[in-house]
Motif scaffolding. Structure first.
Motif, PDB file in Angstrom:
ATOM      1  N   SER A   3       9.871   7.042 -44.519  1.00  0.00           N
ATOM      2  CA  SER A   3      10.336   6.345 -43.294  1.00  0.00           C
ATOM      3  C   SER A   3      11.229   7.041 -42.565  1.00  0.00           C
ATOM      4  CB  SER A   3      10.534   4.817 -43.592  1.00  0.00           C
ATOM      5  OG  SER A   3      11.945   4.932 -44.251  1.00  0.00           O
ATOM      6  N   ASN A   4      12.002   7.761 -43.331  1.00  0.00           N
ATOM      7  CA  ASN A   4      13.369   8.220 -42.439  1.00  0.00           C
ATOM      8  C   ASN A   4      13.053   9.471 -41.857  1.00  0.00           C
ATOM      9  OD1 ASN A   4      15.399   6.363 -43.226  1.00  0.00           O
ATOM     10  ND2 ASN A   4      16.035   7.450 -44.943  1.00  0.00           N
ATOM     11  N   THR A   5      12.029  10.316 -42.446  1.00  0.00           N
ATOM     12  CA  THR A   5      11.462  11.490 -41.978  1.00  0.00           C
ATOM     13  C   THR A   5      10.676  11.028 -40.890  1.00  0.00           C
ATOM     14  OG1 THR A   5      11.630  12.432 -44.166  1.00  0.00           O
ATOM     15  CG2 THR A   5      10.360  13.647 -42.489  1.00  0.00           C
ATOM     16  N   ALA A   6       9.688  10.080 -40.853  1.00  0.00           N
ATOM     17  CA  ALA A   6       8.850   9.766 -39.788  1.00  0.00           C
ATOM     18  C   ALA A   6       9.752   9.144 -38.530  1.00  0.00           C
ATOM     19  CB  ALA A   6       7.956   8.645 -40.208  1.00  0.00           C
ATOM     20  N   LEU A   7      10.820   8.452 -38.802  1.00  0.00           N
ATOM     21  CA  LEU A   7      11.772   8.015 -37.654  1.00  0.00           C
ATOM     22  C   LEU A   7      12.476   9.154 -36.907  1.00  0.00           C
ATOM     23  CD1 LEU A   7      13.442   5.079 -39.520  1.00  0.00           C
ATOM     24  CD2 LEU A   7      12.096   4.956 -37.253  1.00  0.00           C
ATOM     25  N   GLU A   8      12.788  10.304 -37.787  1.00  0.00           N
ATOM     26  CA  GLU A   8      13.288  11.516 -37.182  1.00  0.00           C
ATOM     27  C   GLU A   8      12.017  12.187 -36.532  1.00  0.00           C
ATOM     28  OE1 GLU A   8      14.273  15.939 -39.095  1.00  0.00           O
ATOM     29  OE2 GLU A   8      14.989  14.161 -40.242  1.00  0.00           O
ATOM     30  N   ILE A   9      10.921  12.451 -37.162  1.00  0.00           N
ATOM     31  CA  ILE A   9      10.144  13.458 -36.203  1.00  0.00           C
ATOM     32  C   ILE A   9       9.155  12.492 -35.320  1.00  0.00           C
ATOM     33  CG2 ILE A   9       7.966  14.940 -36.823  1.00  0.00           C
ATOM     34  CD1 ILE A   9       9.169  15.490 -39.410  1.00  0.00           C
ATOM     35  N   ILE A  10       8.543  11.438 -35.797  1.00  0.00           N
ATOM     36  CA  ILE A  10       7.529  11.005 -34.843  1.00  0.00           C
ATOM     37  C   ILE A  10       8.563   9.907 -33.768  1.00  0.00           C
ATOM     38  CG2 ILE A  10       5.706   9.098 -34.489  1.00  0.00           C
ATOM     39  CD1 ILE A  10       4.777  11.746 -36.021  1.00  0.00           C
ATOM     40  N   GLY A  11       9.527   9.186 -34.432  1.00  0.00           N
ATOM     41  CA  GLY A  11      10.336   8.293 -33.550  1.00  0.00           C
ATOM     42  C   GLY A  11      10.977   9.026 -32.489  1.00  0.00           C
ATOM     43  N   THR A  12      11.743  10.223 -32.846  1.00  0.00           N
ATOM     44  CA  THR A  12      12.379  11.089 -31.491  1.00  0.00           C
ATOM     45  C   THR A  12      11.452  11.288 -30.592  1.00  0.00           C
ATOM     46  OG1 THR A  12      13.799  11.964 -33.351  1.00  0.00           O
ATOM     47  CG2 THR A  12      13.931  13.168 -31.333  1.00  0.00           C
ATOM     48  N   PHE A  13      10.131  11.749 -30.833  1.00  0.00           N
ATOM     49  CA  PHE A  13       9.040  11.995 -30.069  1.00  0.00           C
ATOM     50  C   PHE A  13       8.578  10.769 -29.218  1.00  0.00           C
ATOM     51  CE2 PHE A  13       4.385  12.619 -29.024  1.00  0.00           C
ATOM     52  CZ  PHE A  13       4.712  13.489 -28.107  1.00  0.00           C
ATOM     53  N   VAL A  14       8.535   9.766 -29.711  1.00  0.00           N
ATOM     54  CA  VAL A  14       7.790   8.768 -28.900  1.00  0.00           C
ATOM     55  C   VAL A  14       8.968   8.178 -28.142  1.00  0.00           C
ATOM     56  CG1 VAL A  14       5.778   8.338 -30.607  1.00  0.00           C
ATOM     57  CG2 VAL A  14       8.096   7.013 -30.923  1.00  0.00           C
ATOM     58  N   GLU A  15      10.217   8.058 -28.749  1.00  0.00           N
ATOM     59  CA  GLU A  15      11.061   7.497 -27.978  1.00  0.00           C
ATOM     60  C   GLU A  15      11.617   8.336 -26.661  1.00  0.00           C
ATOM     61  OE1 GLU A  15      14.343   7.070 -30.874  1.00  0.00           O
ATOM     62  OE2 GLU A  15      13.302   5.364 -31.714  1.00  0.00           O
ATOM     63  N   LYS A  16      11.160   9.648 -26.722  1.00  0.00           N
ATOM     64  CA  LYS A  16      11.185  10.437 -25.593  1.00  0.00           C
ATOM     65  C   LYS A  16      10.343  10.283 -24.539  1.00  0.00           C
ATOM     66  CE  LYS A  16      13.391  14.440 -27.596  1.00  0.00           C
ATOM     67  NZ  LYS A  16      13.251  16.011 -28.074  1.00  0.00           N
ATOM     68  N   ASN A  17       9.210   9.401 -25.052  1.00  0.00           N
ATOM     69  CA  ASN A  17       8.213   8.905 -23.933  1.00  0.00           C
ATOM     70  C   ASN A  17       8.373   7.560 -23.593  1.00  0.00           C
ATOM     71  OD1 ASN A  17       5.919  11.099 -23.621  1.00  0.00           O
ATOM     72  ND2 ASN A  17       6.532  11.452 -25.780  1.00  0.00           N
ATOM     73  N   GLY A  18       9.536   6.813 -23.781  1.00  0.00           N
ATOM     74  CA  GLY A  18       9.893   5.581 -23.258  1.00  0.00           C
ATOM     75  C   GLY A  18       9.620   4.537 -24.307  1.00  0.00           C
ATOM     76  N   PHE A  19       9.157   4.686 -25.375  1.00  0.00           N
ATOM     77  CA  PHE A  19       9.188   3.766 -26.599  1.00  0.00           C
ATOM     78  C   PHE A  19      10.209   3.523 -27.325  1.00  0.00           C
ATOM     79  CE2 PHE A  19       4.625   5.153 -25.690  1.00  0.00           C
ATOM     80  CZ  PHE A  19       3.903   4.143 -25.731  1.00  0.00           C
ATOM     81  N   GLN A  20      10.412   2.286 -27.748  1.00  0.00           N
ATOM     82  CA  GLN A  20      11.940   1.860 -28.509  1.00  0.00           C
ATOM     83  C   GLN A  20      11.555   1.228 -29.832  1.00  0.00           C
ATOM     84  OE1 GLN A  20      13.738  -1.042 -25.966  1.00  0.00           O
ATOM     85  NE2 GLN A  20      14.775   0.785 -24.754  1.00  0.00           N
TER      86      GLN A  20
END
Length: 188
Positions: A23-40
């Motif tokens: 989960s920490n790695t997913a938040l870092e890799i996927i999370g950072t990416f989707v947050e740049k696209n306006g998702f929270q």
């Protein structure tokens, strides 16, 4: 310890080191990416054998689900795209698709079925690949153009999905809701 000890009535809600790392790695890799696209980040649930992370942007959501529960072999994770209420199981079940569904529609000659739950040494590489797939196949969804999402959802959910959901609102009143993909399908 017996082979079926995991079936005993035990508390599986305590996060395992494996799922904490995932989960920490997913938040870092996927999370950072989707947050740049306006998702929270909307919610994060980590247990012994399961991870569930959801990001929202208005009515859209992106969910990562992962399982290495002993009876779920082969262990896997997937990226889910959805519209509507991600906290209501029935609505989210009807109104979501896997990124693999878009991949299969876009590349019918290839086999796409989610991702193997990675070993620690392969974790970053696997999640980078998932991020790349999300960027390529979910680009329209990420940027507010759900046309491909709707097409894949109709192909995936087909005629077997109900045209309406009957549920109760927060006051207990029964409401009937016409599902969006049926509205789009009927108008075509």
């Amino acid at each position: 310890m017996g082979i079926f000890d995991f079936l005993k009535n035990t508390d599986n809600s305590k996060p395992s080191r494996k799922h904490i790392l995932f989960s920490n790695t997913a938040l870092e890799i996927i999370g950072t990416f989707v947050e740049k696209n306006g998702f929270q980040l909307h919610s994060k649930k980590i247990e012994t054998y399961f991870t569930n992370i959801i990001w929202r942007k208005e009515e859209q959501y992106i969910k990562i689900t992962a399982s290495d529960f002993p009876t779920d072999y082969p262990y896997n994770y997937d990226i889910i795209l959805g519209k509507g209420n991600c906290d209501d199981f029935f609505e989210s079940e009807w109104d979501s698709i896997s990124i693999s569904d878009i991949q299969r529609m876009s590349e019918p000659n290839k086999n796409h079925n989610g991702y193997d739950f990675p070993k620690k040494s392969e974790l970053k590489k696997s999640l980078e690949k998932a991020k790349s797939d999300l960027s390529e196949f979910g680009n329209g969804f990420l940027n507010g153009n759900p046309e491909l999402f709707y097409k894949a959802r109709i192909l995936t959910n087909g005629e077997n999905k109900p045209e309406k959901i009957i549920k109760k609102d927060e006051n207990g009143k029964v409401i009937v809701e016409l599902l969006p993909y049926n509205v789009i399908k009927k108008s075509n």
